[in-house]
Design a protein around this motif. Structure first.
Motif, PDB file in Angstrom:
ATOM      1  N   LEU A 101      -2.239   6.967   3.414  1.00 37.60           N
ATOM      2  CA  LEU A 101      -1.457   5.487   3.775  1.00 37.60           C
ATOM      3  C   LEU A 101      -2.661   4.396   3.737  1.00 37.60           C
ATOM      4  O   LEU A 101      -1.825   3.391   3.574  1.00 37.60           O
ATOM      5  CB  LEU A 101      -0.986   5.945   5.239  1.00 37.60           C
ATOM      6  N   LEU A 102      -3.513   4.518   3.441  1.00 37.12           N
ATOM      7  CA  LEU A 102      -4.827   4.191   2.732  1.00 37.12           C
ATOM      8  C   LEU A 102      -4.965   3.531   1.464  1.00 37.12           C
ATOM      9  O   LEU A 102      -5.031   1.946   1.268  1.00 37.12           O
ATOM     10  CB  LEU A 102      -6.128   4.447   3.712  1.00 37.12           C
ATOM     11  N   GLY A 104      -2.416   2.999   0.251  1.00 36.62           N
ATOM     12  CA  GLY A 104      -1.146   1.756  -0.408  1.00 36.62           C
ATOM     13  C   GLY A 104      -1.752   0.460   0.150  1.00 36.62           C
ATOM     14  O   GLY A 104      -1.236  -0.422  -0.162  1.00 36.62           O
ATOM     15  N   THR A 105      -2.967   0.189   0.963  1.00 37.94           N
ATOM     16  CA  THR A 105      -3.322  -1.095   1.993  1.00 37.94           C
ATOM     17  C   THR A 105      -4.092  -1.311   0.469  1.00 37.94           C
ATOM     18  O   THR A 105      -4.766  -3.076   1.308  1.00 37.94           O
ATOM     19  CB  THR A 105      -3.838  -0.599   3.136  1.00 37.94           C
ATOM     20  N   HIS A 107      -6.951  -3.483  -2.283  1.00 39.85           N
ATOM     21  CA  HIS A 107      -6.155  -4.542  -2.623  1.00 39.85           C
ATOM     22  C   HIS A 107      -7.646  -4.901  -3.922  1.00 39.85           C
ATOM     23  O   HIS A 107      -7.616  -5.853  -4.009  1.00 39.85           O
ATOM     24  CB  HIS A 107      -6.553  -5.713  -1.521  1.00 39.85           C
ATOM     25  N   TYR A 115     -10.490   5.051  -1.730  1.00 36.91           N
ATOM     26  CA  TYR A 115      -9.823   5.944  -0.837  1.00 36.91           C
ATOM     27  C   TYR A 115      -8.750   7.491  -1.778  1.00 36.91           C
ATOM     28  O   TYR A 115      -8.866   8.506  -1.130  1.00 36.91           O
ATOM     29  CB  TYR A 115      -8.375   5.583  -1.109  1.00 36.91           C
ATOM     30  N   ARG A 175       2.615   0.224  -3.994  1.00 35.53           N
ATOM     31  CA  ARG A 175       2.376   0.165  -1.708  1.00 35.53           C
ATOM     32  C   ARG A 175       3.129   1.278  -1.398  1.00 35.53           C
ATOM     33  O   ARG A 175       2.505   1.638  -0.242  1.00 35.53           O
ATOM     34  CB  ARG A 175       1.414  -1.114  -1.375  1.00 35.53           C
ATOM     35  N   THR A 176       4.110   0.773  -1.221  1.00 35.59           N
ATOM     36  CA  THR A 176       4.820   1.078  -0.230  1.00 35.59           C
ATOM     37  C   THR A 176       5.231   2.021  -0.483  1.00 35.59           C
ATOM     38  O   THR A 176       5.179   3.511   0.336  1.00 35.59           O
ATOM     39  CB  THR A 176       6.571   0.049  -0.057  1.00 35.59           C
ATOM     40  N   ILE A 179       2.787   4.176   1.120  1.00 35.29           N
ATOM     41  CA  ILE A 179       3.024   3.924   2.524  1.00 35.29           C
ATOM     42  C   ILE A 179       4.045   5.470   3.097  1.00 35.29           C
ATOM     43  O   ILE A 179       3.598   6.049   3.841  1.00 35.29           O
ATOM     44  CB  ILE A 179       3.126   2.771   3.190  1.00 35.29           C
TER      45      ILE A 179
END
Length: 447
Positions: A101-102, A104-105, A107, A115, A175-176, A179
């Motif tokens: 999940l991380l 996808g966050t 930047h 990650y 990114r989605t 997640i």
């Protein structure tokens, strides 16, 4: 004699089959974990474009996972030996989902590398947990098939990830995709905790007949010792011989058989991971396929791998009478041939699809044997350490080969990549030829 046969048949009919439920949980969990690591391949071109990363930098990103995955194997083996898989596996599954999940966050490119490294640490205990579970939950005559099914789950994850990932990217963004892939793991961690005890005899769903069968103590197996088949000249080539079980961690680390197996696995895993990470880029940039075509075609080597793992495990157990080296050797030679074929691959959709499916099938005929091999050398208590050493070596290859591929692509071409992978498979064959093929040993029933 007739009464003994009737007695054995009665025991088989009364025997519970919960070990196959355990294997089903293993397959589903590892399929998801494999998808979490394979989805980087379909996302990689978009990540490179967003952050302006070169092929060498992309190779480092892919290798970051496998480097830390490799480094985590041996510590994970000792942790599993002390704490058991019922605790370690759910924790590893949960951490894998959180880190996915991380990703996808993230930047910036540096955070993605961090990650991906963390994902390697999180997943490190999973394959060892599952191999240790198979070793404790299956008798010797079923371990090859069970391990083949387990490793086929990794290929099924790689089958799912490209088309599903491509669809999510088309509808949303990369990114989605990460997640969405993270969500199922939290539920699967709970399912493992509820359904997979450390030991079969501690499970209320396993009756005495199944527990005896798992420990090779059923009436059919407690009579005259099973006569092993003689393969004559093949056994001389394999160096087929009885070996004393490796009863301590020290003896595991001192065994060339374990190290030779690990080095062969290092080279073959390198081939697998290059296909996993770089194949979508090859299909889009060299063969000029559209995104959804890339998603489905990139899954084909791993669809072939599912079949190859299962067929190879069955063949090793039943036809080769538990000999593991022959299928390793077949995979090494066949993989070299297929890498040469990929150099001259045509551009047609059907031809490329069939070639990649065949590559995955042949590469994986003997892939599970690298994991099963050390089961014949160890006791059930020392197997996690042996498996961690072999898997650590394998994942080191998984880290090195994608990185080398990135540098080769920046400096040369895909032809150089496929030649490199062919050389790796021949080197794997050389290592496999140096190790002994262990005949059945008097392994303790429990560690």
């Amino acid at each position: 004699m007739v009464e003994l046969a009737h007695s054995a048949a009665a025991v088989r009919s009364a025997r519970s089959k919960y070990r196959w439920i355990v294997l089903s949980v293993i397959v589903v969990v590892y399929m998801l974990a494999a998808a979490d690591r394979a989805n980087i391949g379909i996302a990689l071109p978009y990540i490179q474009k967003e952050f302006g990363a070169s092929n060498a930098q992309a190779g480092m990103l892919v290798s970051a996972f496998f480097l830390f995955y490799s480094l985590g194997q041996i510590p994970a083996g000792f942790i599993i030996s002390r704490l058991g898989v019922r605790l370690v596996a759910p924790v590893s599954i949960t951490l894998t989902s959180i880190v996915t999940l991380l990703i996808g966050t993230a930047h910036n490119f540096g955070m993605i590398k961090i990650y991906r490294s963390a994902l390697g640490i999180a997943e490190a205990a999973l394959p060892l947990s599952m191999l240790s579970t198979i070793n404790r939950w299956f008798p010797a005559g079923e371990k090859g098939l069970a391990t083949g099914a387990f490793l086929s789950a990794a290929k099924m994850g790689a089958v799912i990830a490209p088309p599903v990932g491509a669809a999510i990217i088309m509808l949303y963004d990369w990114r989605t995709m990460f997640i969405v892939f993270a969500i199922p793991g939290l539920l699967l961690a709970l399912i493992w905790w509820w359904t997979v005890p450390n030991d079969p005899r501690a499970c209320k769903r396993v009756n005495g007949a199944e527990a005896d069968h798992i420990e090779d103590q059923t009436p059919a197996e407690s009579g005259p010792k099973r006569r092993q088949r003689d393969f004559g000249a093949l056994d001389k080539v394999l160096r087929y011989q009885r070996v004393a079980p490796l009863a301590s961690s020290k003896s595991v680390f001192a065994s060339w058989n374990i190290w030779g197996c690990g080095l062969g696995y290092l080279l073959m895993t390198g081939v697998v991971n290059v296909l996993l990470a770089w194949l979508p880029k090859y299909l889009s940039e060299v063969k000029h396929f559209e995104l959804m075509q890339v998603g489905f075609i990139a899954a084909l080597p791993f669809a072939g791998g599912v079949l190859g793992n299962i067929v190879g495990g069955w063949f090793s157990d039943r036809i080769l009478d538990r000999r593991r080296k022959p299928t390793m050797m077949i995979s090494a030679v066949a993989t070299c041939v297929m890498m040469v074929a990929l150099v001259y691959a045509p551009n047609g959709l059907l031809a490329v699809s069939l070639l990649l499916f065949g590559t995955g099938f042949l590469l994986n005929i003997g892939y599970s044997s690298f994991s099963v091999y050390s089961m014949g050398l160890t006791s059930r208590s020392t197997y996690p350490v042996a498996a961690s050493l072999v898997n650590s070596a394998g994942q080191a290859g998984g880290a090195i080969a994608p990185l080398v591929t990135g540098f080769l692509l920046d400096s040369y071409s895909w032809t150089a990549v496929f030649i490199f992978l062919g050389v790796c498979s021949l080197a794997a064959l050389a290592f496999v030829l140096t190790i002994a093929e262990p005949a059945d040993t008097a392994e303790p029933a429990a560690g």
